[in-house]
Design a protein around this motif. Structure first.
Motif, short mmCIF file in Angstrom:
data_model
loop_
_atom_site.label_atom_id
_atom_site.label_comp_id
_atom_site.label_asym_id
_atom_site.label_seq_id
_atom_site.Cartn_x
_atom_site.Cartn_y
_atom_site.Cartn_z
N UNK A 28 16.92 24.77 -0.78
CA UNK A 28 16.88 26.06 -0.11
C UNK A 28 18.24 26.72 0.04
N UNK A 29 19.14 26.50 -0.91
CA UNK A 29 20.44 27.18 -0.87
C UNK A 29 20.26 28.69 -0.88
N UNK A 30 21.14 29.41 -0.21
CA UNK A 30 21.08 30.87 -0.20
C UNK A 30 21.25 31.44 -1.61
N UNK A 31 20.62 32.58 -1.88
CA UNK A 31 20.75 33.20 -3.22
C UNK A 31 22.21 33.44 -3.60
N UNK A 32 23.06 33.87 -2.64
CA UNK A 32 24.46 34.14 -2.96
C UNK A 32 25.16 32.88 -3.45
N UNK A 33 24.82 31.74 -2.83
CA UNK A 33 25.43 30.46 -3.20
C UNK A 33 24.93 30.03 -4.58
N UNK A 34 23.64 30.22 -4.81
CA UNK A 34 23.07 29.87 -6.12
C UNK A 34 23.72 30.72 -7.21
N UNK A 35 23.97 31.99 -6.88
CA UNK A 35 24.60 32.86 -7.85
C UNK A 35 25.99 32.35 -8.22
N UNK A 36 26.77 31.97 -7.19
CA UNK A 36 28.13 31.49 -7.46
C UNK A 36 28.13 30.20 -8.29
N UNK A 37 27.04 29.44 -8.12
CA UNK A 37 26.94 28.13 -8.77
C UNK A 37 26.63 28.26 -10.26
N UNK A 38 26.02 29.37 -10.67
CA UNK A 38 25.47 29.45 -12.03
C UNK A 38 26.57 29.61 -13.09
N UNK A 39 26.46 28.79 -14.15
CA UNK A 39 27.37 28.90 -15.30
C UNK A 39 26.70 29.77 -16.36
N UNK A 40 26.85 31.08 -16.23
CA UNK A 40 26.28 31.99 -17.22
C UNK A 40 27.14 31.96 -18.49
N UNK A 41 26.62 32.55 -19.57
CA UNK A 41 27.42 32.65 -20.80
C UNK A 41 28.73 33.37 -20.51
N UNK A 42 28.64 34.46 -19.72
CA UNK A 42 29.84 35.25 -19.43
C UNK A 42 30.87 34.41 -18.68
N UNK A 43 30.40 33.59 -17.74
CA UNK A 43 31.36 32.78 -16.97
C UNK A 43 32.01 31.71 -17.83
N UNK A 44 31.26 31.15 -18.75
CA UNK A 44 31.86 30.16 -19.65
C UNK A 44 32.92 30.84 -20.52
N UNK A 45 32.60 32.04 -20.99
CA UNK A 45 33.58 32.77 -21.81
C UNK A 45 34.83 33.09 -20.99
N UNK A 46 34.65 33.42 -19.70
CA UNK A 46 35.79 33.72 -18.84
C UNK A 46 36.67 32.49 -18.63
N UNK A 47 36.03 31.32 -18.46
CA UNK A 47 36.82 30.09 -18.31
C UNK A 47 37.66 29.83 -19.55
N UNK A 48 37.04 29.99 -20.71
CA UNK A 48 37.74 29.74 -21.98
C UNK A 48 38.91 30.72 -22.12
#
Lengths: 426, 426
Positions: free
Chosen positions: A70-90
């Protein structure tokens, strides 16, 4: 020995093992060449790019578990490794490759009357402990900054991101190995047990500095329990003061941007101070603009004389870090009253004056005791990237060691180097 | 409430009063002009010179009380305010006047792509707590360094110097008043109760940094109890390594000077490392020279093969800070073994290599993790005056904030200053 005592002992042993390996790895890292560190960073970037499907599969385990809990939606959002976030890390890794290596730089060399030549060499701190919350990209950012600055890192992310962080740790280990650097240079704590954090904060012999990244309760806990120096900031109660001699257009633009460009950041404006001579003309216009953005104003008695609809501010409002579309407003009698308010209620983070008066600007810069002081610019500029540090591990509101946005330099120290030709002390 | 609890409460209140006044005074001091600070320093010098008879009368009370309590002769000697020592204090104040004012200096100014101009301004830390032992001259030295660097000071000297320190405090107060600076800029704790030290170490809201000056037990107590950052050094286990390619004459000169120029200082040589290829030729000559000075050698097995009369060193000897005419000697196999020994057993204070080999010098400088690393110079040079800092408040073996000899700069911090023309964040 009870079961819980045994568990704590096991965790203490596990953490000590991480610490001992980090200390050994830190020696190799301190003498690693710039080229080797950069090759490792590029290899980590390649490994992450290649592992995207696997990273996202592991990340889904964390997301599923989070939803179950039951994590809050905002927390789940921060947790997600989207394609864009992986590209940003790289991309972030490649940017850190491009930064100059701070380590080994020698400055301030001069000859002394004795004949010795004295200078200062920039060196790593040793082992950095990073404690953070849900966002898995911090694992890669923090590892990269520590690596570039020649420090070993022990990373303790949030338990809700455990699978994601371990999968990223595998990529980091591959990159280090590819460049011939010790894999223990970056270690991710592999237990969700909170006792591990307590151990990390007490390992004086193995950890040189702790950097907490997260909400206020995390930072408060770390500050309270750490036996090791901490680079941190607690609050961002930032001010804009509209001086008697402010340019009206700049004042409105800056006061609006500092509050509304983003609400949740530590350099966001929280209390607006307006010189009494400018309040009658400026406050109605500002109130109108804030209303359009949905910002609630909480004003002092003199503010409410001008803006009768405004909520009354209490003493707590002057100390509040709202991180929300709420703004405290106070009418003050001149520069001295403004500086006094800021030094009394502020959090020594970032404060700005809007003025065309040379002497007022000089006095504000000198007398406001904050990590960033600004003239005619939005507080939102207080940021490692905007300041040209190239990267940011955090913002410090402490005065010792690092103050303000902390980049690679904040993870280093200076040692004295002395060159002689056989000189002895007389 | 018991009597002792009431006493502790009274001291807590007394110390909080000092802290509150120091914090207020620190604001005035932070914006004080260089001229005012220098006028105060000169007025303090004049007041001390004029008060010499009164200072010595008060000092005699401390000396008499010390003799009654059976203080050691060495301690009584350090306590005495001789004519020469008063002259040295006065001269020291004049030297600090001559140093450049670090406060307000702006460095690293540059324009950023957003149009803002960013730099860093040097600022005081705020309130410095100094805890020291018997020598009353520290009262004046420490007050002067804090004043010049724009910091308020709370000074807590040894109880055995209470009358002397209070008499000096009167002179300091006169000097501050003459320059129009707040007298609370320098406050001397007026109780001999040890509970006052405990309070000082916990007053987070009023004190920004603690500088202990004294023996190891004092520094250990301060480090253990302080809730405030401490600038300190614990041990000075300093090394000289005579490399395979050392110049023999430089090696002997440096090894002898580093050990024998003074025995009781923290930058004195405590363990001599000699490359195995040079030991057979150099050790007998060194042993002869050390014998003439009355230095006892404690050697490893290989040292004793060459010097059969030498005492056997134990594991403790490698970690010992003798502060006495005793020297540990170890024969090592090359540079790597020497660096390994230093990083394992040393105290990260000051270490020197004697070599003519370029690569060995470079590697030693980079890989020895100490606050001062030297090539072909005596460890005794590790000192604020020798390094050109102009003054020294202490030597730090910590890595955060200040490392090595700490001068005025160590009592300051940097804040970011931003100049704009109405820029806002996009």
């Amino acid at each position: 020995m009870g079961a819980s005592e045994q568990r704590v002992n096991e965790i203490a042993q596990y953490m000590e093992g991480l610490g001992r390996r980090a200390r050994v790895a830190s020696r190799a890292l301190a003498r690693a060449e710039t080229g080797a560190k950069n090759r490792a960073l590029l290899a980590i970037a390649d490994a992450i790019a290649a592992a995207a499907p696997r990273l996202q599969a592991e990340n889904r385990k964390d997301l599923d578990a989070g939803r179950m809990r039951g994590l809050e939606p905002a927390l789940l959002d921060r947790l997600e490794l989207t394609d864009a976030r992986i590209a940003t890390m790289v991309e972030g890794l490649r940017q850190i490759v491009a930064l100059p290596d701070p380590i080994g730089a020698i400055s301030d060399m001069s000859y002394r009357p004795s004949g010795i030549q004295v200078g200062r060499m920039r060196v790593p701190l040793g082992v950095i402990g990073i404690i953070y919350e849900s966002r898995p990209n911090v694992t890669v950012d923090a590892a990269a900054l520590c690596l570039k600055s020649g420090n070993a890192a022990i990373l303790r992310g949030g338990s809700e991101a455990l699978h994601s962080n371990q999968a990223l740790a595998v990529c980091i280990g591959e990159g280090l190995a590819a460049a011939g650097l010790p894999e223990a240079a970056v270690q991710v704590v592999e237990t969700a047990d909170r006792a591990a954090v307590g151990e990390l904060l007490r390992m004086k012999d193995y950890v040189d500095v702790i950097v907490p990244r997260g909400g206020k309760s995390l930072i408060e806990r770390v500050s309270r329990e750490a036996l090791i120096p901490v680079i941190k900031h607690l609050d961002g109660v930032c001010h804009v003061f509209i001086d008697a001699e402010a340019d009206a257009a700049k004042a409105v633009r800056i006061a609006l941007n500092a509050k509304t460009q983003r609400y949740g950041t530590c350099n966001t404006l929280e209390t607006l101070l307006v010189d009494a001579t400018r309040a009658p003309a400026l406050l109605p216009e500002l109130a109108q603009r804030y209303r359009e953005k949905g910002v609630e104003l909480r004003g002092c008695a003199r503010t409410r004389d001008i803006l009768p609809d405004c909520v009354a501010a209490t003493e707590q409002d002057w100390r509040a870090e709202y991180l929300a579309p709420i703004l405290a407003v106070r009418v003050v009698d001149g520069l001295d009253a403004a500086i006094d308010h800021i030094n009394t209620y502020g959090s020594q983070h970032t404060d700005a004056i809007v003025t065309e008066n040379y002497t007022h600007a000089r006095r504000f810069l000198r007398e406001v005791d904050s990590s960033s002081v600004m003239v005619n610019a939005s507080t939102r500029f207080a940021d490692g990237f905007e300041y040209g540090l190239g990267a940011e591990i955090g913002i410090s509101t402490d005065k010792l060691h690092a103050r303000g946005p902390v980049g690679l330099e904040g993870l280093t120290s200076l040692k004295y180097v002395v060159f002689g030709d056989g000189q002895i002390r007389q």
